[in-house]
Design a protein around this motif. Structure first.
Motif, PDB file in Angstrom:
ATOM      1  N   ASN A  87      -9.220  61.415  37.499  1.00  0.00           N
ATOM      2  CA  ASN A  87      -9.556  61.914  35.958  1.00  0.00           C
ATOM      3  C   ASN A  87      -8.122  62.166  35.344  1.00  0.00           C
ATOM      4  O   ASN A  87      -8.131  61.818  33.930  1.00  0.00           O
ATOM      5  CB  ASN A  87     -10.379  63.130  36.053  1.00  0.00           C
ATOM      6  CG  ASN A  87     -11.804  62.917  36.569  1.00  0.00           C
ATOM      7  OD1 ASN A  87     -12.300  61.837  36.601  1.00  0.00           O
ATOM      8  ND2 ASN A  87     -12.281  63.931  37.334  1.00  0.00           N
ATOM      9  N   THR A  88      -7.352  62.905  35.889  1.00  0.00           N
ATOM     10  CA  THR A  88      -6.005  62.938  35.426  1.00  0.00           C
ATOM     11  C   THR A  88      -5.281  61.772  34.597  1.00  0.00           C
ATOM     12  O   THR A  88      -4.771  61.741  33.759  1.00  0.00           O
ATOM     13  CB  THR A  88      -5.105  63.881  36.119  1.00  0.00           C
ATOM     14  OG1 THR A  88      -5.810  65.212  36.548  1.00  0.00           O
ATOM     15  CG2 THR A  88      -3.679  64.184  35.533  1.00  0.00           C
ATOM     16  N   GLN A 144      -6.783  58.804  34.125  1.00  0.00           N
ATOM     17  CA  GLN A 144      -7.252  58.225  32.914  1.00  0.00           C
ATOM     18  C   GLN A 144      -7.223  59.033  31.709  1.00  0.00           C
ATOM     19  O   GLN A 144      -6.828  58.427  30.722  1.00  0.00           O
ATOM     20  CB  GLN A 144      -8.761  58.409  33.369  1.00  0.00           C
ATOM     21  CG  GLN A 144      -9.272  57.316  34.472  1.00  0.00           C
ATOM     22  CD  GLN A 144     -10.843  57.568  34.802  1.00  0.00           C
ATOM     23  OE1 GLN A 144     -11.486  58.281  34.177  1.00  0.00           O
ATOM     24  NE2 GLN A 144     -11.040  56.967  35.920  1.00  0.00           N
ATOM     25  N   THR A 145      -7.012  60.238  31.905  1.00  0.00           N
ATOM     26  CA  THR A 145      -6.698  61.297  30.519  1.00  0.00           C
ATOM     27  C   THR A 145      -5.362  60.817  30.177  1.00  0.00           C
ATOM     28  O   THR A 145      -4.958  60.578  28.699  1.00  0.00           O
ATOM     29  CB  THR A 145      -6.829  62.677  30.894  1.00  0.00           C
ATOM     30  OG1 THR A 145      -8.022  62.906  31.348  1.00  0.00           O
ATOM     31  CG2 THR A 145      -6.536  63.520  29.723  1.00  0.00           C
ATOM     32  N   LEU A 146      -4.320  60.850  30.966  1.00  0.00           N
ATOM     33  CA  LEU A 146      -2.936  60.282  30.595  1.00  0.00           C
ATOM     34  C   LEU A 146      -2.982  58.873  30.182  1.00  0.00           C
ATOM     35  O   LEU A 146      -1.947  58.500  29.060  1.00  0.00           O
ATOM     36  CB  LEU A 146      -1.975  60.645  31.685  1.00  0.00           C
ATOM     37  CG  LEU A 146      -1.859  61.841  32.399  1.00  0.00           C
ATOM     38  CD1 LEU A 146      -0.963  61.886  33.543  1.00  0.00           C
ATOM     39  CD2 LEU A 146      -0.927  62.935  31.309  1.00  0.00           C
ATOM     40  N   SER A 147      -3.661  57.958  30.598  1.00  0.00           N
ATOM     41  CA  SER A 147      -3.579  56.703  30.122  1.00  0.00           C
ATOM     42  C   SER A 147      -4.218  56.379  28.580  1.00  0.00           C
ATOM     43  O   SER A 147      -3.739  55.703  27.933  1.00  0.00           O
ATOM     44  CB  SER A 147      -4.553  55.669  31.180  1.00  0.00           C
ATOM     45  OG  SER A 147      -4.484  54.296  30.690  1.00  0.00           O
ATOM     46  N   ARG A 148      -5.387  57.367  28.221  1.00  0.00           N
ATOM     47  CA  ARG A 148      -5.698  57.236  26.881  1.00  0.00           C
ATOM     48  C   ARG A 148      -4.907  57.837  26.105  1.00  0.00           C
ATOM     49  O   ARG A 148      -4.792  57.515  24.763  1.00  0.00           O
ATOM     50  CB  ARG A 148      -7.105  58.026  26.946  1.00  0.00           C
ATOM     51  CG  ARG A 148      -8.237  57.228  27.538  1.00  0.00           C
ATOM     52  CD  ARG A 148      -9.722  57.992  27.378  1.00  0.00           C
ATOM     53  NE  ARG A 148      -9.615  59.144  27.815  1.00  0.00           N
ATOM     54  CZ  ARG A 148     -10.146  59.816  28.985  1.00  0.00           C
ATOM     55  NH1 ARG A 148     -10.296  58.692  29.804  1.00  0.00           N
ATOM     56  NH2 ARG A 148     -10.059  60.874  29.315  1.00  0.00           N
ATOM     57  N   GLN A 149      -3.922  58.663  26.292  1.00  0.00           N
ATOM     58  CA  GLN A 149      -3.002  59.398  25.511  1.00  0.00           C
ATOM     59  C   GLN A 149      -1.973  58.684  25.127  1.00  0.00           C
ATOM     60  O   GLN A 149      -0.893  58.906  24.182  1.00  0.00           O
ATOM     61  CB  GLN A 149      -2.368  60.944  26.248  1.00  0.00           C
ATOM     62  CG  GLN A 149      -3.456  61.832  26.281  1.00  0.00           C
ATOM     63  CD  GLN A 149      -2.977  62.966  26.878  1.00  0.00           C
ATOM     64  OE1 GLN A 149      -2.019  63.192  27.527  1.00  0.00           O
ATOM     65  NE2 GLN A 149      -4.017  63.835  27.086  1.00  0.00           N
ATOM     66  N   GLU A 154       0.206  68.289  36.646  1.00  0.00           N
ATOM     67  CA  GLU A 154       0.300  66.937  35.943  1.00  0.00           C
ATOM     68  C   GLU A 154       1.484  66.957  35.071  1.00  0.00           C
ATOM     69  O   GLU A 154       1.754  65.816  34.462  1.00  0.00           O
ATOM     70  CB  GLU A 154      -0.918  66.365  35.131  1.00  0.00           C
ATOM     71  CG  GLU A 154      -1.390  67.181  33.816  1.00  0.00           C
ATOM     72  CD  GLU A 154      -2.144  68.627  33.945  1.00  0.00           C
ATOM     73  OE1 GLU A 154      -2.605  68.984  32.969  1.00  0.00           O
ATOM     74  OE2 GLU A 154      -2.176  68.781  35.171  1.00  0.00           O
ATOM     75  N   LYS A 186       3.237  63.634  33.302  1.00  0.00           N
ATOM     76  CA  LYS A 186       3.260  63.254  31.908  1.00  0.00           C
ATOM     77  C   LYS A 186       4.362  63.069  31.075  1.00  0.00           C
ATOM     78  O   LYS A 186       4.752  62.232  30.344  1.00  0.00           O
ATOM     79  CB  LYS A 186       2.316  64.502  31.183  1.00  0.00           C
ATOM     80  CG  LYS A 186       2.152  64.230  29.732  1.00  0.00           C
ATOM     81  CD  LYS A 186       1.256  65.629  29.321  1.00  0.00           C
ATOM     82  CE  LYS A 186       0.940  65.391  27.828  1.00  0.00           C
ATOM     83  NZ  LYS A 186       0.337  66.707  27.593  1.00  0.00           N
TER      84      LYS A 186
END
Length: 327
Positions: free
Chosen positions: A178-179, A181-186, A276, A280
């Protein structure tokens, strides 16, 4: 050990010369005793000729010849004796080897390659004994002269705070995915995908624009390795595994890999509570390379330096800069 062997060879040379000198000394001493046994011999040609006066003169001449030969023999004996004494004085006494229990049987081995085994063991034993003696002396000196960090008495000042131990995260696989995927979208102009996943270890493929690809090895969210390669380079081996050890064929990508590992060390030292944050920061830092071949150096204003674009990016403000231009 080499010094001991060299000294032994030198002593053997002196011993051989001393034996030869002793044989020569024995020969000269034998000549002296033979001369004394023979005594004074009158000249045979003059025996029975002349009167008593002439015979006395002849005997006197023979006595002088006898004394002269006797003196020459004694000088030869003295010379040979001095040579033997000189050779004996040149020899140095070797270290007496103590008997170390049953290990003394090692010196009786007839194999030439193992003759020095016992001597090496004895020298090691002696060195160990000296080491223990020096350690005891050093311990006694340190106990009598205790060194303190300050002259303040215990409890007079505030207690020194201990550094916080490093925090190790133990996240679940779902939380890690989940982390990511969140970083990929940002991130913009970047594509992230997971190539392999085994337990807590993941191999992440990151494509930064149309510049290069990055292979990131993660253990949970801890960055263990970063490898930068060109877009035309193959990262998958014949056995369908990811190549994590071959460097890029381009010097430009090799230097970016070195800078990326430095960035990993820099971001890993940040005292950030979310686990993370180091990953990041690294992803945002890598994203600044999407215009690698179009940006000019912020210091000299040039695009190329020794045939290379501005490869350096600062860890706080990732502005392009040549390696030779950075402060």
């Amino acid at each position: 050990m080499s010094d001991v062997m060299a000294q032994a060879k030198l002593n053997m040379n002196f011993l051989s010369q001393a034996i030869t000198g002793t044989q020569q000394l024995r020969s000269t001493v034998t000549n002296v005793f033979n001369l004394l046994c023979e005594g004074v011999k009158p000249d045979e040609e003059e025996d029975g000729k002349g009167d008593d006066a002439e015979t006395a003169v002849t005997v006197g001449k023979d006595g002088k010849k006898f004394l002269q030969r006797f003196q020459e023999y004694l000088e030869a004996v003295n010379k040979d004796y001095n040579e033997v004494e000189k050779m004996c004085n040149n020899m140095t006494s070797m270290t007496d080897l103590p008997v170390l229990g049953p290990s003394g049987a090692l010196s009786l081995d007839s194999i030439a390659d193992k003759n020095s085994t016992y001597r090496d063991a004895v020298l090691t034993y002696q060195w160990n004994n000296r080491l223990h003696e020096y350690a005891q002396i050093a311990t006694s000196l340190m106990l009598t002269n205790q060194i303190k960090r300050s002259q303040l008495q215990a409890g007079a000042g505030a207690k020194r705070r201990r550094a916080a131990p490093p925090k190790f995260t133990n996240l679940s696989s779902q939380a890690v995915d989940n982390t990511l995927q969140t970083l990929s979208r940002q991130l913009s102009d970047t594509t992230m995908k997971i190539l392999q996943a085994s337990g807590d270890t993941r191999i992440v493929h990151l494509a930064v624009g149309r510049v290069f690809v990055v292979i990131i090895v993660l253990r949970s969210l801890t960055i263990e390795k970063v490898l930068v390669k060109g877009l035309d380079e193959n990262i998958i081996l014949e056995n369908n595994t990811v190549d994590l050890f071959s460097d890029s064929q381009y010097l430009c990508m090799q230097k970016i890999t070195d800078h990326a590992m430095s960035a990993v060390l820099q971001y890993s030292t940040y005292q950030a509570s979310p686990p993370e944050f180091p990953l990041k920061y690294l992803l945002y830092w890598l994203q600044s390379y999407k215009s690698l071949f179009t940006d000019a150096c912020t210091v000299c204003g040039k695009h190329l330096d020794n045939g290379l674009p501005p490869l350096w990016r600062d860890f706080k403000i990732p502005v392009p800069c040549h390696d030779s231009c950075r402060a």
